[in-house]
Motif scaffolding. Structure first.
Motif, short mmCIF file in Angstrom:
data_model
loop_
_atom_site.label_atom_id
_atom_site.label_comp_id
_atom_site.label_asym_id
_atom_site.label_seq_id
_atom_site.Cartn_x
_atom_site.Cartn_y
_atom_site.Cartn_z
N LYS A 125 0.84 -1.21 0.00
CA LYS A 125 0.00 0.00 0.00
C LYS A 125 0.88 1.26 0.00
CE LYS A 125 -3.87 -1.82 2.58
NZ LYS A 125 -4.13 -2.02 4.02
N ILE A 126 1.96 1.18 0.76
CA ILE A 126 2.87 2.33 0.85
C ILE A 126 3.48 2.65 -0.51
CG2 ILE A 126 5.17 2.97 1.76
CD1 ILE A 126 4.17 1.66 4.43
N ARG A 127 3.81 1.63 -1.25
CA ARG A 127 4.39 1.86 -2.59
C ARG A 127 3.38 2.55 -3.50
NH1 ARG A 127 8.66 -2.73 -4.13
NH2 ARG A 127 8.98 -1.28 -5.82
N GLU A 128 2.11 2.25 -3.30
CA GLU A 128 1.08 2.94 -4.11
C GLU A 128 0.96 4.41 -3.72
OE1 GLU A 128 -2.69 0.89 -3.86
OE2 GLU A 128 -1.66 -1.00 -4.35
N SER B 195 7.91 16.15 -5.39
CA SER B 195 7.66 16.89 -4.17
C SER B 195 6.78 16.03 -3.26
CB SER B 195 6.93 18.19 -4.48
OG SER B 195 7.70 18.93 -5.37
N VAL B 196 7.03 16.12 -1.97
CA VAL B 196 6.21 15.35 -1.02
C VAL B 196 5.25 16.31 -0.33
CG1 VAL B 196 6.26 13.84 0.99
CG2 VAL B 196 8.11 13.73 -0.69
N PHE B 197 3.97 16.08 -0.53
CA PHE B 197 2.98 16.99 0.03
C PHE B 197 2.44 16.45 1.35
CE2 PHE B 197 2.89 17.62 -4.58
CZ PHE B 197 3.22 18.97 -4.60
N TRP B 198 1.84 17.36 2.12
CA TRP B 198 1.28 16.96 3.41
C TRP B 198 0.28 15.82 3.26
CZ3 TRP B 198 3.33 17.83 7.86
CH2 TRP B 198 4.13 18.95 8.05
N ASN B 199 -0.55 15.87 2.20
CA ASN B 199 -1.58 14.81 2.11
C ASN B 199 -0.97 13.44 1.84
OD1 ASN B 199 -1.14 14.97 -0.61
ND2 ASN B 199 -3.18 15.70 -1.15
N THR B 200 0.23 13.42 1.24
CA THR B 200 0.92 12.13 1.06
C THR B 200 1.31 11.57 2.43
OG1 THR B 200 1.81 12.97 -1.01
CG2 THR B 200 2.89 11.02 -0.08
N LEU B 201 1.82 12.45 3.29
CA LEU B 201 2.23 12.01 4.63
C LEU B 201 1.01 11.55 5.43
CD1 LEU B 201 4.88 14.75 5.52
CD2 LEU B 201 5.16 12.63 4.24
N GLU B 202 -0.09 12.26 5.27
CA GLU B 202 -1.31 11.87 5.98
C GLU B 202 -1.81 10.50 5.51
OE1 GLU B 202 -2.23 16.55 6.68
OE2 GLU B 202 -3.32 15.50 5.08
N LYS B 203 -1.68 10.26 4.19
CA LYS B 203 -2.08 8.94 3.67
C LYS B 203 -1.20 7.85 4.25
CE LYS B 203 -3.81 10.19 -0.88
NZ LYS B 203 -3.26 10.30 -2.24
N LEU B 204 0.11 8.15 4.37
CA LEU B 204 1.03 7.16 4.95
C LEU B 204 0.59 6.81 6.38
CD1 LEU B 204 4.58 8.38 3.83
CD2 LEU B 204 3.39 6.32 3.08
#
Ligand code: PRP
Ligand code: ZN
Length: 296
Positions: free
Chosen positions: A237-240, A269-278
């Motif tokens: 899931k993380i890879r997705e 670029s790494v966005f906040w919503n990517t971190l929240e999904k993680l």
């Protein structure tokens, strides 16, 4: 200036100056400025910098005075649209990810308009007459182009023009002159470019190394190194969630069977919503670090 040194033309004063110098410093060039500070020499690599007005940069390359240039894509486009002779002179090497701006039509703040047809039979001031002409033709607008080389924004206030076509970055200059943006015609950013004529073998060697370094600096700027803890079974899931990443490095965590440490380089670029999904798939202790250098 020696012929065996590569000469790069940069903007002397303006939006692109600091970022252009900074890019070359990041490529490892130790730059010594002369008294006039219109000329920099790298003490550790055969490269000299010439600091000039941005509008003069294409001509310096065309005339063979300089080998390479950094200039706004807008300046290069205006020059190459003049005639075919120019367009065969320059080769854009790559966009540089700074100096983003747009060429826009702007009008006085209190001016009412419905559509771009407002420009019909009006006077438009610009320092980009060729690009403006192309745009007007494409929109079937007949207007008078008032060509001026600088301070275009003051033209409506002096009743020299009804509208302007000029470069907008933060929009401050427009606001200061009581103008508002009506229509974005072209997006632009700084580009690295050269003449289409071949370098001799000495210069080619210097150029190839510089090019690789610039590419790696730009790649590194966009990249981030991400570290976090995650449940072992959440890896797919993380890879997705993290596209643009190479295979992550998975490390065991001392004293934990089902959790692992994940290290991954993201090329986007790494966005906040990517971190929240993680986090939603169980990631914790997330760190995002800048990447300073990167070489494939
Ligand atoms: C541009 C343009 C505007 C200003 C817009 O100048 O001529 O005056 O920047 O920026 P702003 O929206 O952030 O206020 P440029 O850097 O091209 O220099 P030059 O026109 O003097 O060559
Ligand atoms: Zn300019």
């Amino acid at each position: 200036m020696s012929n065996l040194r590569l000469k790069i033309a940069l903007q002397k004063k303006g939006r692109l100056s600091d970022d252009s110098i900074e890019l070359l410093r990041r490529c490892g060039l130790k730059l010594l400025s002369s008294k006039s500070s219109l000329f920099y020499s790298a003490e550790n690599y055969p490269i000299d910098l010439l600091l000039v007005r941005d509008d003069d940069i294409p001509t310096l390359i065309q005339d063979g005075i300089c080998d390479l240039g950094i200039v706004g894509d807008n300046v290069l486009k205006e020059k190459t649209q003049v005639n075919l002779e120019f367009s065969s002179c320059f080769q854009t090497i790559m966009p540089l990810n700074f100096g983003r701006c747009r060429l826009s039509i702007a009008v006085p703040k209190d001016q009412e308009y419905q559509t771009i047809d407002f420009l019909q039979n009006k006077r438009i001031a610009t320092s980009y007459p060729i690009l403006l002409q192309q745009f007007l033709k494409q929109e079937n607008i007949t207007a008078q182009i008032v060509s001026i080389s600088g301070s275009v924004e003051i033209a409506p206030g002096l009743n020299m023009a009804d509208a302007i076509f000029d470069l907008v970055s933060t929009g401050r200059t427009l606001a200061e002159n009581n103008l508002k943006e009506l229509y974005v015609v072209l997006e632009s950013q700084a580009v690295f470019f050269k003449s289409t004529s071949e370098f001799n073998s000495e210069k080619k060697k210097i150029y190839d190394v510089l090019l690789k370094r610039i590419q790696s600096v730009i790649k590194a700027q966009e990249s981030k190194y991400i570290l976090f803890h995650a449940p072992r079974d959440a890896i797919s899931k993380i890879r997705e969630i993290l596209p643009g990443c190479e295979s992550p490095t998975i490390l065991p965590l001392e004293g934990s069977e089902d959790k692992v440490a994940v290290h991954v380089v993201s090329r986007e670029s790494v966005f906040w919503n990517t971190l929240e999904k993680l986090q939603t798939v169980g990631a914790s202790a997330i760190l995002v670090l800048p990447v300073e250098k990167m070489m494939a």
